[in-house]
Design a protein around this motif. Sequence first.
Motif, PDB file in Angstrom:
ATOM      1  N   HIS A 147       0.847  -1.204   0.000  1.00 25.24           N
ATOM      2  CA  HIS A 147       0.000   0.000   0.000  1.00 25.24           C
ATOM      3  C   HIS A 147       0.876   1.245   0.000  1.00 25.24           C
ATOM      4  O   HIS A 147       2.084   1.187   0.262  1.00 25.24           O
ATOM      5  CB  HIS A 147      -0.947  -0.001   1.208  1.00 25.24           C
ATOM      6  CG  HIS A 147      -0.249  -0.053   2.527  1.00 25.24           C
ATOM      7  ND1 HIS A 147       0.117   1.074   3.230  1.00 25.24           N
ATOM      8  CD2 HIS A 147       0.173  -1.105   3.272  1.00 25.24           C
ATOM      9  CE1 HIS A 147       0.717   0.726   4.354  1.00 25.24           C
ATOM     10  NE2 HIS A 147       0.776  -0.600   4.404  1.00 25.24           N
ATOM     11  N   ASN A 148       0.270   2.394  -0.284  1.00 22.84           N
ATOM     12  CA  ASN A 148       1.032   3.625  -0.493  1.00 22.84           C
ATOM     13  C   ASN A 148       1.339   4.392   0.786  1.00 22.84           C
ATOM     14  O   ASN A 148       1.897   5.480   0.732  1.00 22.84           O
ATOM     15  CB  ASN A 148       0.277   4.550  -1.453  1.00 22.84           C
ATOM     16  CG  ASN A 148      -1.064   4.997  -0.877  1.00 22.84           C
ATOM     17  OD1 ASN A 148      -1.564   4.422   0.090  1.00 22.84           O
ATOM     18  ND2 ASN A 148      -1.652   6.011  -1.471  1.00 22.84           N
ATOM     19  N   LYS A 149       0.989   3.866   1.947  1.00 24.44           N
ATOM     20  CA  LYS A 149       1.297   4.537   3.215  1.00 24.44           C
ATOM     21  C   LYS A 149       2.564   3.977   3.857  1.00 24.44           C
ATOM     22  O   LYS A 149       2.927   4.388   4.961  1.00 24.44           O
ATOM     23  CB  LYS A 149       0.132   4.384   4.200  1.00 24.44           C
ATOM     24  CG  LYS A 149      -1.201   4.925   3.699  1.00 24.44           C
ATOM     25  CD  LYS A 149      -1.143   6.423   3.454  1.00 24.44           C
ATOM     26  CE  LYS A 149      -2.511   6.958   3.015  1.00 24.44           C
ATOM     27  NZ  LYS A 149      -2.470   8.397   2.730  1.00 24.44           N
ATOM     28  N   SER A 150       3.212   3.055   3.194  1.00 22.91           N
ATOM     29  CA  SER A 150       4.380   2.382   3.762  1.00 22.91           C
ATOM     30  C   SER A 150       5.636   2.778   2.992  1.00 22.91           C
ATOM     31  O   SER A 150       5.680   2.716   1.758  1.00 22.91           O
ATOM     32  CB  SER A 150       4.192   0.859   3.689  1.00 22.91           C
ATOM     33  OG  SER A 150       5.432   0.189   3.815  1.00 22.91           O
ATOM     34  N   LYS A 151       6.673   3.195   3.718  1.00 26.26           N
ATOM     35  CA  LYS A 151       7.954   3.519   3.095  1.00 26.26           C
ATOM     36  C   LYS A 151       8.559   2.267   2.457  1.00 26.26           C
ATOM     37  O   LYS A 151       9.130   2.323   1.361  1.00 26.26           O
ATOM     38  CB  LYS A 151       8.911   4.096   4.136  1.00 26.26           C
ATOM     39  CG  LYS A 151      10.275   4.461   3.583  1.00 26.26           C
ATOM     40  CD  LYS A 151      11.178   5.010   4.673  1.00 26.26           C
ATOM     41  CE  LYS A 151      12.560   5.333   4.120  1.00 26.26           C
ATOM     42  NZ  LYS A 151      13.472   5.832   5.174  1.00 26.26           N
ATOM     43  N   PHE A 152       8.409   1.137   3.138  1.00 30.37           N
ATOM     44  CA  PHE A 152       8.942  -0.130   2.628  1.00 30.37           C
ATOM     45  C   PHE A 152       8.343  -0.473   1.275  1.00 30.37           C
ATOM     46  O   PHE A 152       9.057  -0.770   0.314  1.00 30.37           O
ATOM     47  CB  PHE A 152       8.662  -1.244   3.644  1.00 30.37           C
ATOM     48  CG  PHE A 152       8.947  -2.627   3.137  1.00 30.37           C
ATOM     49  CD1 PHE A 152      10.239  -3.129   3.149  1.00 30.37           C
ATOM     50  CD2 PHE A 152       7.922  -3.430   2.653  1.00 30.37           C
ATOM     51  CE1 PHE A 152      10.504  -4.408   2.684  1.00 30.37           C
ATOM     52  CE2 PHE A 152       8.176  -4.711   2.190  1.00 30.37           C
ATOM     53  CZ  PHE A 152       9.470  -5.201   2.207  1.00 30.37           C
TER      54      PHE A 152
END
Length: 667
Positions: free
Chosen positions: A124-129
């Motif tokens: 998902h787009n909320k994770s830096k990883f």
Amino acid sequence: MGPSEEEKERDVILISDDEDDSTHGNSVLIVDPLVKTALEEKKCEEIVDEECELVVTFCKQANVMPHARYDCTSHSFERMECETCSPLGKNADFCSQCYCYICDKLASECQNWTTSSLCHCNAHNKSKFWKERRDFALAGVLVMFNLELTDIDADLRHGGNLLISFIQELSVEYNKYLIGVRIAPTEQECFCVSKLPPGQCGVCRSRSTEIVYKYSGVYALVTRFLNQAERESPKAAAVMLLGAAREITLHKDPAISWQNLGHTASLKLAVPCLLQSLNVVPWDHVLLTTVLKGQNTTGQRTQKGRKTFLWEVLPVIEARVEKLVENKNYKEVVRYLRAVKCSDTKGLRDLRDKIPFYLCKTGDFTDATHSLLFPINSLACCTACRLTPLQFEVYLKIFRTGSVPAGKDIQDPGPWVTVGSPMKDGVLIKQAFKLLYSNLSLYRNPKCWGSFIMIMGSSCFLERNGRLRPLTVKEPPVTFQQGVLVASDGLFQELKAKLNVSFPPGIFSQLHQEACLILAVQAVQQMVICELPYLTSFLEIFLAFGNNFWALRLLLNHLSYDKHILHGVVDLILRDLNRQKATMLKLWQNLGPQYVGEFVCLFLTCRNRILQSIGVLALDIITENLHVCPWAKHLYNFFHNARLMQLPLGATTHHEVSKFMDVLEKL
């Protein structure tokens, strides 16, 4: 057949502006479909949602558009930072329009949707990883060259794809090489100069238990890849050659003793040969070795009247630095970075900016400060020009304590280890101000001044968790304070002019901790006089003094000499208090009523009425938040013992204090 007009009018889609995490990432709000009979009876009737303040005047069948899996309205989605072992909740479920965030393909076409250790369904787009995984998927191996996505054309992408395949094949061959081959005594090849037939050399037979490591397979693979690169376009070839150079420079020879297998089968012979074909200096090259040993500081030498330079491409420099740092050869990496040259000046400059930290790792703080303040060549600017406030604080902490972060980066949050003796106070103060004067953004940043005051008011011994231990020092005699101020008058202006100045003898011979705080007060005053219009806050400077309220009072007295300056500072503090009420309440909760009482009394008892307004605002904040201030009741005894009500505070301030005391008395 397409849907009928009646079927098209069943659902309503409203576009919401709410970007809160509770909504879908694409801000699509699905409204339950209206019943068919209602539409038939009155299709033009307005539907009003009072809560959202929306008016619906037209309805039609909703079409599900392509969307990322985490935005799907049909299947719930659970978010975690980097879960790759297995699908979370129902993340593996998807509708016909769900796309994989990593592959940018339909979820049904993603080959790693539920693959263990990959699990793209959780992306998902909320994770830096996951964002980094997506960038790698889009840019591929080209991420190692720090290219912008907009700069990656078809040629670069083609070269990157070829490089990925090569790296995968190389990994297999290199692993085979690391395993080695055990050869029977009768087949043992002679490694000696005599080169006797297999099995006839007594010396080699005695070493028959050794495993033979032949690099031939790797050498052949790399050679084929380099030959292929010559047939590609210049951009693709550059990517392939640089990538290959980076990979083979990191290869290691697992053999315990020397194995003379020839220039293709022996890594120590094969790698330099390959690097030479890539125009990359091998590790044992005379110019490189003399630089690493410190025998050559310029990176150039003259041979037969011709000058040669240690000039390498950035990926090779990065690979060498990575290897040297991994082996903790910090002195060698400093010598190398100072001598090597590169066409990518910005990339090399970024690597050179780490030289002061590498020097700190060796305990050479004097050379570290010199490297911060002076550029390697006259055409570049110094590293201090690019320091962030956090880096500034960490360097001061290193110099103050003689300890460094144990990790590879200056901002690593891990443990700290002692590597040398702390700097003397006078030297540390001068170096701190030279850094501030070399970087205007640091000089105008209240966080940096707060860090400086906090560090100078702390012990030189770190706590077990790596934190500084604040000190509370008694107020020195007024004569001592005046003596330090007079003796240091003009020194900061000389430091600002980058002159080689020294503090008067004896200024740190006694009460050195107190002298440091007095000098900090004088420096802050001079900074405020020049930079007040550029300051965005001031409260953190006040808080940095900790329990040393006498030093804070000294600063207030100095600021009171100029009404314009004083009004500007007070306005900043009042604004800070109003904006950071929650932060202040949490801080006061940790520090306790004794600190709060002294902090508030310091301002309430100031002769200047405008400074008293800071104390009054602090009382108002406490009064408004008594439900989260269980310690507030202790302030009643503190103010009573301080005889605050008997002091000439002025009518307005006296009234506010009296009102606050009445509130506390009822608790």
